[in-house]
Design a protein around this motif. Structure first.
Motif, PDB file in Angstrom:
ATOM      1  N   VAL A   1       0.840  -1.212   0.000  1.00 28.31           N
ATOM      2  CA  VAL A   1       0.000   0.000   0.000  1.00 28.31           C
ATOM      3  C   VAL A   1       0.873   1.259   0.000  1.00 28.31           C
ATOM      4  O   VAL A   1       0.634   2.196  -0.764  1.00 28.31           O
ATOM      5  CB  VAL A   1      -0.956  -0.017   1.211  1.00 28.31           C
ATOM      6  N   SER A   2       1.892   1.278   0.855  1.00 35.14           N
ATOM      7  CA  SER A   2       2.739   2.473   0.965  1.00 35.14           C
ATOM      8  C   SER A   2       3.491   2.748  -0.327  1.00 35.14           C
ATOM      9  O   SER A   2       3.583   3.897  -0.762  1.00 35.14           O
ATOM     10  CB  SER A   2       3.729   2.301   2.113  1.00 35.14           C
ATOM     11  N   GLY A   3       4.044   1.707  -0.938  1.00 37.39           N
ATOM     12  CA  GLY A   3       4.761   1.890  -2.199  1.00 37.39           C
ATOM     13  C   GLY A   3       3.856   2.409  -3.297  1.00 37.39           C
ATOM     14  O   GLY A   3       4.248   3.268  -4.097  1.00 37.39           O
ATOM     15  N   ALA A   4       2.629   1.902  -3.333  1.00 36.94           N
ATOM     16  CA  ALA A   4       1.680   2.368  -4.345  1.00 36.94           C
ATOM     17  C   ALA A   4       1.274   3.817  -4.092  1.00 36.94           C
ATOM     18  O   ALA A   4       1.180   4.616  -5.032  1.00 36.94           O
ATOM     19  CB  ALA A   4       0.448   1.464  -4.359  1.00 36.94           C
ATOM     20  N   VAL A   5       1.059   4.175  -2.838  1.00 41.23           N
ATOM     21  CA  VAL A   5       0.675   5.555  -2.518  1.00 41.23           C
ATOM     22  C   VAL A   5       1.814   6.515  -2.848  1.00 41.23           C
ATOM     23  O   VAL A   5       1.583   7.609  -3.389  1.00 41.23           O
ATOM     24  CB  VAL A   5       0.256   5.673  -1.036  1.00 41.23           C
ATOM     25  N   LEU A   6       3.042   6.125  -2.552  1.00 39.52           N
ATOM     26  CA  LEU A   6       4.177   7.010  -2.826  1.00 39.52           C
ATOM     27  C   LEU A   6       4.399   7.213  -4.320  1.00 39.52           C
ATOM     28  O   LEU A   6       4.908   8.262  -4.738  1.00 39.52           O
ATOM     29  CB  LEU A   6       5.447   6.459  -2.173  1.00 39.52           C
TER      30      LEU A   6
ATOM     31  N   ARG B   1       1.958   7.252  -6.633  1.00 37.63           N
ATOM     32  CA  ARG B   1       0.650   7.542  -7.234  1.00 37.63           C
ATOM     33  C   ARG B   1       0.708   8.603  -8.332  1.00 37.63           C
ATOM     34  O   ARG B   1      -0.105   8.580  -9.256  1.00 37.63           O
ATOM     35  CB  ARG B   1      -0.348   7.948  -6.168  1.00 37.63           C
ATOM     36  N   ASN B   2       1.650   9.513  -8.284  1.00 41.23           N
ATOM     37  CA  ASN B   2       1.707  10.582  -9.288  1.00 41.23           C
ATOM     38  C   ASN B   2       2.375  10.140 -10.588  1.00 41.23           C
ATOM     39  O   ASN B   2       2.364  10.881 -11.558  1.00 41.23           O
ATOM     40  CB  ASN B   2       2.453  11.791  -8.731  1.00 41.23           C
ATOM     41  N   SER B   3       2.952   8.928 -10.594  1.00 36.32           N
ATOM     42  CA  SER B   3       3.676   8.461 -11.776  1.00 36.32           C
ATOM     43  C   SER B   3       2.889   7.473 -12.623  1.00 36.32           C
ATOM     44  O   SER B   3       3.422   6.933 -13.582  1.00 36.32           O
ATOM     45  CB  SER B   3       4.997   7.813 -11.354  1.00 36.32           C
ATOM     46  N   GLY B   4       1.673   7.181 -12.243  1.00 35.28           N
ATOM     47  CA  GLY B   4       0.848   6.299 -13.054  1.00 35.28           C
ATOM     48  C   GLY B   4       0.663   4.924 -12.436  1.00 35.28           C
ATOM     49  O   GLY B   4       1.346   4.550 -11.479  1.00 35.28           O
ATOM     50  N   PRO B   5      -0.251   4.132 -13.037  1.00 31.26           N
ATOM     51  CA  PRO B   5      -0.576   2.825 -12.470  1.00 31.26           C
ATOM     52  C   PRO B   5       0.573   1.816 -12.522  1.00 31.26           C
ATOM     53  O   PRO B   5       0.744   1.006 -11.620  1.00 31.26           O
ATOM     54  CB  PRO B   5      -1.753   2.338 -13.300  1.00 31.26           C
ATOM     55  N   ARG B   6       1.351   1.864 -13.578  1.00 34.30           N
ATOM     56  CA  ARG B   6       2.474   0.923 -13.688  1.00 34.30           C
ATOM     57  C   ARG B   6       3.508   1.207 -12.612  1.00 34.30           C
ATOM     58  O   ARG B   6       4.030   0.287 -11.970  1.00 34.30           O
ATOM     59  CB  ARG B   6       3.093   1.026 -15.072  1.00 34.30           C
TER      60      ARG B   6
ATOM     61  N   PHE C   1       4.775  -1.314  -9.566  1.00 38.16           N
ATOM     62  CA  PHE C   1       6.180  -1.629  -9.292  1.00 38.16           C
ATOM     63  C   PHE C   1       6.648  -1.061  -7.950  1.00 38.16           C
ATOM     64  O   PHE C   1       7.410  -1.697  -7.236  1.00 38.16           O
ATOM     65  CB  PHE C   1       7.082  -1.122 -10.428  1.00 38.16           C
ATOM     66  N   GLY C   2       6.190   0.140  -7.630  1.00 35.79           N
ATOM     67  CA  GLY C   2       6.548   0.734  -6.340  1.00 35.79           C
ATOM     68  C   GLY C   2       5.997  -0.075  -5.180  1.00 35.79           C
ATOM     69  O   GLY C   2       6.681  -0.316  -4.184  1.00 35.79           O
ATOM     70  N   GLY C   3       4.741  -0.502  -5.302  1.00 39.03           N
ATOM     71  CA  GLY C   3       4.136  -1.322  -4.257  1.00 39.03           C
ATOM     72  C   GLY C   3       4.827  -2.653  -4.105  1.00 39.03           C
ATOM     73  O   GLY C   3       5.117  -3.100  -2.985  1.00 39.03           O
ATOM     74  N   LEU C   4       5.116  -3.309  -5.231  1.00 38.47           N
ATOM     75  CA  LEU C   4       5.795  -4.607  -5.163  1.00 38.47           C
ATOM     76  C   LEU C   4       7.218  -4.471  -4.621  1.00 38.47           C
ATOM     77  O   LEU C   4       7.674  -5.310  -3.832  1.00 38.47           O
ATOM     78  CB  LEU C   4       5.808  -5.268  -6.547  1.00 38.47           C
ATOM     79  N   GLY C   5       7.909  -3.427  -5.026  1.00 41.05           N
ATOM     80  CA  GLY C   5       9.270  -3.224  -4.529  1.00 41.05           C
ATOM     81  C   GLY C   5       9.301  -2.925  -3.039  1.00 41.05           C
ATOM     82  O   GLY C   5      10.117  -3.479  -2.290  1.00 41.05           O
TER      83      GLY C   5
END
Length: 189
Positions: free
Chosen positions: A149-154, A156-161, A165-169
């Motif tokens: 969740v945190s990686g995806a929120v951080l 969020r301004n760069s798009g869904p892809r 990747f941010g969430g998974l990382g």
């Protein structure tokens, strides 16, 4: 039966009296002393519950993240002083002017990096605490979900892809750190 081996239950303030070390006098607690003990126990319980709340954990993590980010920026700014390309901007300045510019840049960098680290720390800790409360379990999956969740929120301004990747990382990093912190240390007995 085995009742002789059970620990006796004693209500706080009503413990068996013990002799005073100086006078040797055995004295029971007064009602005022008992009320004071119970009041202190309530205060301790209230502070413990407050420290375990998601808001407090997020605030503490945010403050610590801010301090660490500011410290890293301070350490990194010492390298920019010796940068030959940065020296050109200091030509023609006396020592006082040079110090003002350097300390101003240090302060701005410390604020910027501290704010970023603090935001990440508060977001992750708050999310993990909320997930742990929702799942009612304390295991490694809480940190993985919080990282996701945190990686995806951080990102969020760069798009869904980038969010994926941010969430998974962040989830993989959280899982690695949490599995390392949860490992059993070998006994050296």
């Amino acid at each position: 039966m085995a009742t002789q081996y059970l620990t006796p239950f004693v209500v706080p303030g009503y413990e068996p009296p013990s002799p005073d070390p100086q006078t040797g006098e055995v004295r029971t607690k007064t009602d005022d002393e008992r009320r004071e003990i119970i009041w202190q126990m309530k205060q301790v319980r209230m502070v413990q519950e407050g420290m375990e709340s998601p808001v407090a954990k997020a605030a503490i993590s945010g403050a610590m993240g801010f301090a660490i980010g500011a410290f890293f920026s301070l350490m990194g700014s010492s390298f920019t002083i010796e940068d030959p390309f940065q020296r050109q901007q200091y030509e023609g300045m006396n020592m006082k002017q040079k110090a003002r510019v350097i300390f101003g840049d240090m302060g701005k960098g410390m604020w910027r990096q501290g704010k970023g680290f603090g935001m990440v720390g508060a977001l992750y800790a708050g999310t993990e605490c909320v997930i742990e409360g929702y799942r009612a379990k304390n295991d490694i999956y809480n940190s993985v979900y919080a990282g996701l969740v945190s990686g995806a929120v951080l990102a969020r301004n760069s798009g869904p892809r980038a969010m994926a990747f941010g969430g998974l990382g962040f989830a993989a990093f959280s899982a690695a750190i949490d599995s390392y912190m949860r490992r059993d240390t070998p006994d050296e007995d």
